[in-house]
Design an enzyme around this catalytic site. Structure first.
Site, PDB file in Angstrom:
ATOM      1  N   ASP A 260       7.294  -3.838  12.240  1.00 43.71           N
ATOM      2  CA  ASP A 260       8.135  -4.464  11.231  1.00 43.71           C
ATOM      3  C   ASP A 260       8.798  -3.106  10.316  1.00 43.71           C
ATOM      4  OD1 ASP A 260       7.862  -7.008  11.346  1.00 43.71           O
ATOM      5  OD2 ASP A 260       5.943  -6.841  10.543  1.00 43.71           O
TER       6      ASP A 260
ATOM      7  N   ASP B 280       4.974   1.812  14.936  1.00 50.52           N
ATOM      8  CA  ASP B 280       4.959   0.603  13.977  1.00 50.52           C
ATOM      9  C   ASP B 280       5.984  -0.811  14.522  1.00 50.52           C
ATOM     10  OD1 ASP B 280       4.195  -1.004  11.575  1.00 50.52           O
ATOM     11  OD2 ASP B 280       6.249  -0.387  11.043  1.00 50.52           O
TER      12      ASP B 280
END
Length: 226
Positions: free
Chosen positions: A9, A7
């Site tokens: 953020d 991922d």
């Protein structure tokens, strides 16, 4: 082939302040009360439309779309400011470089960010060459739908037992479990560790220095079970 998906953020980059500021600006522009920081952080990881929709549950589709478009403009404006900061988490670069150097390992990204946002981040940090497959909210349903992981596995030629998803939110963990791949939760991001455990994370790590060992353990246990 082993596939390790990240991922963005809250996992690779700390963009919390920019995300909250842009969301506050977007809401104000539409005459709406700004959501709390906790509320905004709780939806980080979802695609933008889904995130705004959860922050505006009683509003119509047009309102949600309008706020989402204003968020994009506000974030772009913030990014262009000289004082803008969106730092990598400590140890992220080194861990990514080490994993990418391993034989038989492919790295990828699976994120609720737009492709443009991911490209800006990877180019700025010089990380683009390390990621062979990039899946974003532009081309997939919002997390936790497993579409991003499934496309990444197809592009990399990786089996489910040889794939691990690394993320900081319950949406990352739930997406991994729905795709039947390894789920590694990181505790330096935006969702509390106990929520990651309840979502089904196979392991949690609190620092990038512990990441590689956890990835190896998850892959080893899943290979044995497959």
């Amino acid at each position: 082939m082993k596939l390790i998906l990240f991922d963005c953020d809250g996992t690779i980059v700390d963009s919390q302040h920019a995300i909250v500021a842009a969301m506050e600006a977007a809401f104000r522009l539409h005459g709406l009360p700004a959501p709390s920081r906790a509320g905004v952080v709780s939806v980080v990881g979802l695609s933008l439309g889904e995130a705004v929709g959860r922050l505006l549950p009683a509003h119509d589709t047009a309102s949600v779309h309008g706020v989402a478009e204003s968020y994009k403009a506000a974030f772009a404006e913030l990014r262009a400011q000289p004082q803008h900061e969106e730092p990598l988490f400590w140890g992220a670069r080194e861990a990514i470089e080490r994993l990418a150097a391993r034989p038989g390992v492919v790295l990828g990204v699976a994120t609720g960010k737009s492709r443009r946002g991911v490209d800006v981040l990877l180019e700025r940090e010089g990380l683009g060459p390390y990621f062979a497959t990039i899946q974003t909210a532009d081309d997939h349903p919002s997390k936790p739908h497993p579409s991003m992981i499934e496309r990444a596995m197809s592009e990399a030629g990786a089996r489910r037992a040889s794939t691990v998803m690394i993320g900081d939110t319950v949406y990352d963990v739930e997406m991994a479990r729905l795709a039947d791949v390894g789920a590694l939760g990181v505790t330096w991001g935006y969702h509390p560790p106990d929520e990651l455990v309840r979502a089904g994370a196979h392991e949690l790590v609190g620092a990038y220095s512990d990441l590689e060992g956890a990835v190896d353990r998850i892959l080893a246990s899943r290979e044995i079970a497959s």
